[in-house]
Design a protein around this motif. Sequence first.
Motif, mmCIF file in Angstrom:
data_model
loop_
_atom_site.group_PDB
_atom_site.id
_atom_site.type_symbol
_atom_site.label_atom_id
_atom_site.label_comp_id
_atom_site.label_asym_id
_atom_site.label_seq_id
_atom_site.Cartn_x
_atom_site.Cartn_y
_atom_site.Cartn_z
ATOM 1 N N HIS A 1 -1.249 1.995 7.769
ATOM 2 C CA HIS A 1 -1.266 3.343 7.366
ATOM 3 C C HIS A 1 -1.403 4.407 8.298
ATOM 4 O O HIS A 1 -0.682 5.452 8.189
ATOM 5 C CB HIS A 1 -2.871 3.737 6.641
ATOM 6 C CG HIS A 1 -2.957 4.780 5.864
ATOM 7 N ND1 HIS A 1 -4.240 5.530 5.716
ATOM 8 C CD2 HIS A 1 -1.898 5.666 5.402
ATOM 9 C CE1 HIS A 1 -3.997 6.691 5.294
ATOM 10 N NE2 HIS A 1 -2.654 6.758 4.925
ATOM 11 N N HIS B 1 0.811 -1.121 -0.075
ATOM 12 C CA HIS B 1 0.015 0.168 0.028
ATOM 13 C C HIS B 1 0.847 1.271 -0.109
ATOM 14 O O HIS B 1 0.350 2.186 0.000
ATOM 15 C CB HIS B 1 -0.993 0.144 1.353
ATOM 16 C CG HIS B 1 -1.979 -1.179 1.128
ATOM 17 N ND1 HIS B 1 -3.091 -1.005 0.648
ATOM 18 C CD2 HIS B 1 -1.910 -2.176 1.703
ATOM 19 C CE1 HIS B 1 -4.025 -2.132 0.642
ATOM 20 N NE2 HIS B 1 -3.233 -2.770 1.369
ATOM 21 N N GLU C 1 0.260 4.017 -2.731
ATOM 22 C CA GLU C 1 -1.020 4.678 -2.335
ATOM 23 C C GLU C 1 -0.813 5.668 -1.269
ATOM 24 O O GLU C 1 -1.489 6.889 -1.252
ATOM 25 C CB GLU C 1 -1.988 3.569 -1.956
ATOM 26 C CG GLU C 1 -3.406 4.079 -1.643
ATOM 27 C CD GLU C 1 -4.231 3.035 -1.189
ATOM 28 O OE1 GLU C 1 -5.421 3.437 -0.363
ATOM 29 O OE2 GLU C 1 -4.055 1.736 -1.190
#
Length: 470
Positions: free
Chosen positions: A426, A79, A82
Amino acid sequence: MTSSSIQTLFDSQKNKATALRSAPISERKAQLSKLKRWILDNKSRIYEALYQDLHKPQLEADISEIFPVMAEISHTLQHLSEWTRERRVSSGLTYIGTQGKIKYEPKGRCLIIAPWNYPFQLTVGPLVSCLAAGNTAILKPSENTPTTSRLISEMVRELFDPSWVTVVEGAIDETQTLLSLPFDHIFFTGSTPVGKIVMAAAAKHLTSVTLELGGKSPVIIDESANVDDAAKKIIWGRFTNNGQTCIAPDYLFVHHTQLKNFLASAKKHIRKLFDPSSVGMRQSSGYARIVNPRHTQRIIDLMESALQEGAKIAIGGTYDLESRFIEPTLLVDIPADASIWKEEIFGPVMPIQSYDSLENVIEHIRANDKPLSLYLFSKDRRTQERVTQETTAGSMVINDVVLQYAHPNLPFGGVNQSGIGKAHGHYGFLEFTNQKSVLKQRVGFTNAMLFYPPIGNFKKKVLDFMTRYF
């Protein structure tokens, strides 16, 4: 290390931190991939270090130390592109003509101070987020787990230039020297009292902090719960790593109708999970040890104090200071003012209180520091919603324990006394990142000029309209 050598290490990372701001994301991914490969190639060294420091069984090391780090790296690699991508934001009517975006940039030089209970995972896990965000790092592993600390130091020397990542071993003096330096971010995992020291030191430089602390994480078992299922999960979560887990169930509220069956199930699952060969808990290879004699004595003193105050041993109770062994122990009939209700136990002793009224349980939880985690075992949806709504904790789990820690898409962290900031995935990336707002304005006349002085009646009417309706 001397203060001057630590200062030299810190200074050596300044240029690298600057260069990383404009380096391609592929460099970060390459470092994370190298780290992942090293762990896979050196699992036997990790097992041995953890066994030397904590007598940690190999399967437990895999589950609690290696797998979480590997999963964190894999999730991050998947990820990262992103997460680092600039995000455009809407300008709305008020800012017509402008362009707004959020740029995710590294904070810079970071300090990661790790604890001893999960010495590999809680050092390397935050490092993954730190590297993903494009920072440099100085790691300070715990002196209480010296074998694992040396292994981490060797790993870092094999993988990284010191200007990017380095390790400072040592104890209080080295930590104090590190805390005196103007880092751009500090990530600390440990006790609440030490967390306050870290935060006070960071405040001198206005350094941002992530504090992953602890506290007393309560468990509620209500009258609707599947008590055998609850017992198995709680016993696993409590006595894995010998109870030295910040989010382990710390104390239990069990509905009075469930207490007898819970104790019977708990006794059964202690044997099945931690002494499956029935050789005795002291001889079992599946049961870890307390980190050192000092912490062993602290837990023994806490248990003995509770017994002197009137508590009774329902299960376990034996210990041996020399071998750092404390049997999985459950205590009942504990006076309300006993010190074991106030101090974080951080070991294989668990106090239990039967209850009649859920209201009293909720009041107890709210009257004390906000816990790092709260666990509820109940099949009643109204009870689940009530406890969720009426209590505060860093995380809450219904009908299980501990599993929230490794969930890739959930933030992990405490509230007030149990922590500041979030980690993992994240959320860990964002902790080590400056989310910089960038606004680009057009050249020439803009909406903002409507409100430059002088302010006449027309401008006042426009402003009044915008205040009311925009």
